[in-house]
Design a protein around this motif. Structure first.
Motif: not given
Length: 157
Positions: A75, A26-27, A36-37, A31-34, A22, A71
């Motif tokens: 993702a 996200s890297r 925290r999937p 913006y996926f890191a916002t 995950s 988001n």
């Protein structure tokens, strides 16, 4: 990044591996890191992730924000696309249509699904079905993310 499906299959077997996957995923798009999937399923034609219900993803009424949901849907669609697309094709998102159907008041599981034959069709327009579901099973967002799928340059058709 290595093949997403190979990375998932490798990391998800080890303790903490789903978190490692995950984080690495996200890297790819910061913006996926916002949100925290936390991916729970990655396989051809289906992927799932969880967005935890916490303050950093809330809106002004204390529910998971609509854009955080989008988001998450994007993702999970990206993981599905990378796990499903034939090696001689490439994809890019071209649009998203969503409807918010209930308040997102718990952790939300984002789900993306396709059918296998969609990836080999001559039609470059590929709709990916997406939805977000509360812990009680209520769908809070549903829609379609449209992809444009074309042959990779230099591939034989």
């Amino acid at each position: 990044m290595p093949n997403v499906l190979t990375l998932w299959r490798t990391t998800s077997r080890i303790p903490g591996g789903k978190r490692v996957f995950s984080f690495a995923f996200s890297r790819m798009a910061p913006y996926f890191a916002t949100i925290r999937p936390r991916f729970t399923v990655v396989e051809p034609n289906r992927a799932e992730l969880v967005i935890r219900n916490r303050r950093r993803v809330h809106n002004h009424i204390g529910t998971v924000h609509a854009i955080a949901l989008c988001n998450g849907l994007e993702a999970v669609m990206g993981a599905l696309a990378e796990a499903s697309i034939p090696a001689d094709r490439r994809w890019i998102p071209k649009g998203m249509e969503v409807a918010y159907t209930a308040k997102a008041t718990s952790d939300i599981t984002c789900i993306a699904e396709t059918d296998p034959q969609q990836w080999t069709s001559d039609d470059p327009d590929l709709p990916v079905r997406v939805r977000g579901v509360r812990e009680d099973g209520t769908t809070v967002v549903e829609g379609v993310i449209r992809l444009w799928v074309t042959p990779r340059r230099g591939s034989v058709e």
